[in-house]
Design a protein around this motif. Structure first.
Motif, PDB file in Angstrom:
ATOM      1  N   ILE A 166      10.529  -0.675   4.595  1.00 34.58           N
ATOM      2  CA  ILE A 166       9.702  -1.087   3.458  1.00 34.58           C
ATOM      3  C   ILE A 166       8.473  -1.836   3.958  1.00 34.58           C
ATOM      4  O   ILE A 166       7.347  -1.566   3.514  1.00 34.58           O
ATOM      5  N   LEU A 167       8.675  -2.757   4.876  1.00 32.93           N
ATOM      6  CA  LEU A 167       7.552  -3.512   5.436  1.00 32.93           C
ATOM      7  C   LEU A 167       6.574  -2.557   6.121  1.00 32.93           C
ATOM      8  O   LEU A 167       5.359  -2.707   5.980  1.00 32.93           O
ATOM      9  N   GLY A 168       7.088  -1.572   6.819  1.00 35.78           N
ATOM     10  CA  GLY A 168       6.228  -0.582   7.478  1.00 35.78           C
ATOM     11  C   GLY A 168       5.374   0.179   6.482  1.00 35.78           C
ATOM     12  O   GLY A 168       4.210   0.480   6.749  1.00 35.78           O
ATOM     13  N   PHE A 169       5.944   0.480   5.314  1.00 34.98           N
ATOM     14  CA  PHE A 169       5.157   1.180   4.296  1.00 34.98           C
ATOM     15  C   PHE A 169       4.063   0.260   3.755  1.00 34.98           C
ATOM     16  O   PHE A 169       2.933   0.693   3.540  1.00 34.98           O
ATOM     17  N   ALA A 170       4.381  -1.008   3.564  1.00 37.23           N
ATOM     18  CA  ALA A 170       3.366  -1.976   3.125  1.00 37.23           C
ATOM     19  C   ALA A 170       2.252  -2.065   4.166  1.00 37.23           C
ATOM     20  O   ALA A 170       1.062  -2.090   3.821  1.00 37.23           O
ATOM     21  N   GLU A 171       2.622  -2.068   5.437  1.00 40.87           N
ATOM     22  CA  GLU A 171       1.620  -2.113   6.509  1.00 40.87           C
ATOM     23  C   GLU A 171       0.755  -0.855   6.504  1.00 40.87           C
ATOM     24  O   GLU A 171      -0.447  -0.916   6.751  1.00 40.87           O
ATOM     25  N   THR A 209       7.373  -2.623  -5.933  1.00 32.73           N
ATOM     26  CA  THR A 209       6.461  -1.603  -6.449  1.00 32.73           C
ATOM     27  C   THR A 209       5.225  -2.254  -7.052  1.00 32.73           C
ATOM     28  O   THR A 209       4.102  -1.804  -6.822  1.00 32.73           O
ATOM     29  N   LEU A 210       5.428  -3.328  -7.816  1.00 31.54           N
ATOM     30  CA  LEU A 210       4.279  -4.034  -8.387  1.00 31.54           C
ATOM     31  C   LEU A 210       3.368  -4.557  -7.281  1.00 31.54           C
ATOM     32  O   LEU A 210       2.141  -4.480  -7.388  1.00 31.54           O
ATOM     33  N   LEU A 211       3.958  -5.071  -6.212  1.00 32.93           N
ATOM     34  CA  LEU A 211       3.150  -5.561  -5.093  1.00 32.93           C
ATOM     35  C   LEU A 211       2.408  -4.422  -4.408  1.00 32.93           C
ATOM     36  O   LEU A 211       1.202  -4.514  -4.147  1.00 32.93           O
ATOM     37  N   LEU A 212       3.119  -3.338  -4.096  1.00 33.30           N
ATOM     38  CA  LEU A 212       2.523  -2.227  -3.348  1.00 33.30           C
ATOM     39  C   LEU A 212       1.482  -1.467  -4.165  1.00 33.30           C
ATOM     40  O   LEU A 212       0.454  -1.043  -3.625  1.00 33.30           O
ATOM     41  N   GLU A 213       1.749  -1.292  -5.441  1.00 29.48           N
ATOM     42  CA  GLU A 213       0.774  -0.600  -6.294  1.00 29.48           C
ATOM     43  C   GLU A 213      -0.386  -1.544  -6.627  1.00 29.48           C
ATOM     44  O   GLU A 213      -1.543  -1.140  -6.620  1.00 29.48           O
ATOM     45  N   GLY A 214      -0.057  -2.787  -6.916  1.00 29.78           N
ATOM     46  CA  GLY A 214      -1.072  -3.750  -7.319  1.00 29.78           C
ATOM     47  C   GLY A 214      -2.064  -4.084  -6.227  1.00 29.78           C
ATOM     48  O   GLY A 214      -3.231  -4.370  -6.503  1.00 29.78           O
ATOM     49  N   VAL A 215      -1.616  -4.045  -4.971  1.00 24.50           N
ATOM     50  CA  VAL A 215      -2.524  -4.406  -3.880  1.00 24.50           C
ATOM     51  C   VAL A 215      -3.727  -3.476  -3.832  1.00 24.50           C
ATOM     52  O   VAL A 215      -4.836  -3.890  -3.491  1.00 24.50           O
ATOM     53  N   ILE A 243      -5.261  -2.127  -6.372  1.00 25.49           N
ATOM     54  CA  ILE A 243      -6.207  -2.526  -7.416  1.00 25.49           C
ATOM     55  C   ILE A 243      -6.906  -3.820  -7.038  1.00 25.49           C
ATOM     56  O   ILE A 243      -8.121  -3.950  -7.181  1.00 25.49           O
ATOM     57  N   VAL A 244      -6.142  -4.799  -6.542  1.00 23.14           N
ATOM     58  CA  VAL A 244      -6.733  -6.082  -6.153  1.00 23.14           C
ATOM     59  C   VAL A 244      -7.745  -5.884  -5.023  1.00 23.14           C
ATOM     60  O   VAL A 244      -8.814  -6.489  -5.026  1.00 23.14           O
ATOM     61  N   ALA A 245      -7.422  -5.021  -4.075  1.00 20.00           N
ATOM     62  CA  ALA A 245      -8.364  -4.745  -2.981  1.00 20.00           C
ATOM     63  C   ALA A 245      -9.618  -4.065  -3.520  1.00 20.00           C
ATOM     64  O   ALA A 245     -10.724  -4.346  -3.067  1.00 20.00           O
ATOM     65  N   GLN A 246      -9.436  -3.201  -4.487  1.00 15.86           N
ATOM     66  CA  GLN A 246     -10.563  -2.462  -5.059  1.00 15.86           C
ATOM     67  C   GLN A 246     -11.491  -3.379  -5.844  1.00 15.86           C
ATOM     68  O   GLN A 246     -12.710  -3.254  -5.770  1.00 15.86           O
ATOM     69  N   ASN A 247     -10.930  -4.333  -6.605  1.00 12.90           N
ATOM     70  CA  ASN A 247     -11.788  -5.167  -7.449  1.00 12.90           C
ATOM     71  C   ASN A 247     -12.293  -6.423  -6.736  1.00 12.90           C
ATOM     72  O   ASN A 247     -13.051  -7.193  -7.324  1.00 12.90           O
ATOM     73  N   LYS A 248     -11.860  -6.625  -5.491  1.00 14.78           N
ATOM     74  CA  LYS A 248     -12.374  -7.718  -4.648  1.00 14.78           C
ATOM     75  C   LYS A 248     -12.157  -9.107  -5.252  1.00 14.78           C
ATOM     76  O   LYS A 248     -12.906 -10.030  -4.976  1.00 14.78           O
ATOM     77  N   GLY A 249     -11.104  -9.281  -6.055  1.00 17.98           N
ATOM     78  CA  GLY A 249     -10.830 -10.567  -6.682  1.00 17.98           C
ATOM     79  C   GLY A 249     -10.300 -11.625  -5.731  1.00 17.98           C
ATOM     80  O   GLY A 249     -10.459 -12.818  -5.963  1.00 17.98           O
ATOM     81  N   PHE A 250      -9.651 -11.196  -4.645  1.00 12.78           N
ATOM     82  CA  PHE A 250      -9.075 -12.133  -3.688  1.00 12.78           C
ATOM     83  C   PHE A 250      -9.497 -11.740  -2.280  1.00 12.78           C
ATOM     84  O   PHE A 250      -9.717 -10.568  -1.993  1.00 12.78           O
ATOM     85  N   ASP A 251      -9.559 -12.730  -1.405  1.00 12.90           N
ATOM     86  CA  ASP A 251      -9.788 -12.481   0.015  1.00 12.90           C
ATOM     87  C   ASP A 251      -8.448 -12.236   0.697  1.00 12.90           C
ATOM     88  O   ASP A 251      -7.400 -12.605   0.176  1.00 12.90           O
ATOM     89  N   ASP A 252      -8.479 -11.636   1.870  1.00  9.65           N
ATOM     90  CA  ASP A 252      -7.302 -11.382   2.700  1.00  9.65           C
ATOM     91  C   ASP A 252      -6.150 -10.740   1.914  1.00  9.65           C
ATOM     92  O   ASP A 252      -5.003 -11.175   1.960  1.00  9.65           O
ATOM     93  N   VAL A 253      -6.490  -9.707   1.185  1.00  7.84           N
ATOM     94  CA  VAL A 253      -5.507  -9.006   0.375  1.00  7.84           C
ATOM     95  C   VAL A 253      -4.374  -8.458   1.250  1.00  7.84           C
ATOM     96  O   VAL A 253      -3.201  -8.611   0.912  1.00  7.84           O
ATOM     97  N   ALA A 254      -4.722  -7.873   2.376  1.00  4.17           N
ATOM     98  CA  ALA A 254      -3.709  -7.283   3.261  1.00  4.17           C
ATOM     99  C   ALA A 254      -2.759  -8.359   3.786  1.00  4.17           C
ATOM    100  O   ALA A 254      -1.537  -8.211   3.710  1.00  4.17           O
ATOM    101  N   GLY A 255      -3.307  -9.417   4.318  1.00  4.98           N
ATOM    102  CA  GLY A 255      -2.475 -10.486   4.875  1.00  4.98           C
ATOM    103  C   GLY A 255      -1.566 -11.110   3.836  1.00  4.98           C
ATOM    104  O   GLY A 255      -0.384 -11.356   4.086  1.00  4.98           O
TER     105      GLY A 255
END
Length: 193
Positions: A88-93, A158-164, A166-178
């Motif tokens: 699972i962590l590998g898929f998130a990565e 799923t909410l985390l993996l799908e939501g990331v 959108i959050v990365a796309q809208n640039k609302g937060f820094d260091d989205v990946a980390g």
């Protein structure tokens, strides 16, 4: 360079390669068969020889994306055999690597669903089946990881993996990946609370 690479592919693969780039970057509604043919350095007749309609081409493109995701999961299952939490962590990565996360378009499946006018279209049915398989995989991996309430854990992941995306796309937060990886590790019990 791209022209040389496209010219070496067989016609069907050239069309799929061009459709992938155009559908992903511009959406399925805005892209015409003429644009796909031009990008593939081919003709409209060639596109229709391999795909009887644009809808059939969209289905083939979605199936190709799904095969790529399945390949990622298969690789993770092999690399982390018997270690479901690391799969699972590998898929998130995988999801937060460049250029996947930095795409200005976000998730191809979500974007395609948003563009489909018909609720029972074959493309929607295909995407929904893919998402159900992904949910079942996550539930199974959460069960195998010994997580409490594995179905709820899979839903949260799923909410985390799908939501990331959108959050990365809208640039609302820094260091989205980390931040995503911290949350996923924590949810999987791979770090101290």
């Amino acid at each position: 360079m791209r022209s040389q690479r496209i010219a070496r592919l067989p016609p069907r693969e050239r069309v799929l390669d061009a459709a992938h780039e155009l559908f992903f970057n511009e959406g399925i509604s805005r892209v015409t068969v003429d644009a796909i043919a031009a990008k593939a350095e081919s003709t409209k007749m060639t596109v229709y020889r391999h795909f009887e309609s644009k809808d059939v081409l969209v289905l083939a493109w979605l199936q190709l994306l799904m095969e790529e995701y399945d390949s990622v999961w298969a690789d993770l299952a092999e690399r982390f055999a018997g270690q479901p939490a690391l799969q699972i962590l590998g898929f998130a990565e995988f999801l937060v690597q460049e250029p996947v996360l930095s795409s200005h378009r976000g998730c191809a499946y979500t974007n395609t669903l948003a563009e489909l006018p018909i609720c029972d279209s074959p493309a929607r049915t295909l995407i929904e089946a893919h998402k159900r398989r992904q949910a079942a995989r996550l539930i199974r991996l959460c069960e195998e990881s010994g997580l409490e309430a594995p179905q709820l854990a899979a839903f949260e992941l799923t909410l985390l993996l799908e939501g990331v995306q959108i959050v990365a796309q809208n640039k609302g937060f820094d260091d989205v990946a980390g931040n995503l990886l911290i949350l996923v590790r924590k949810r999987l019990g791979l770090v101290a609370s």
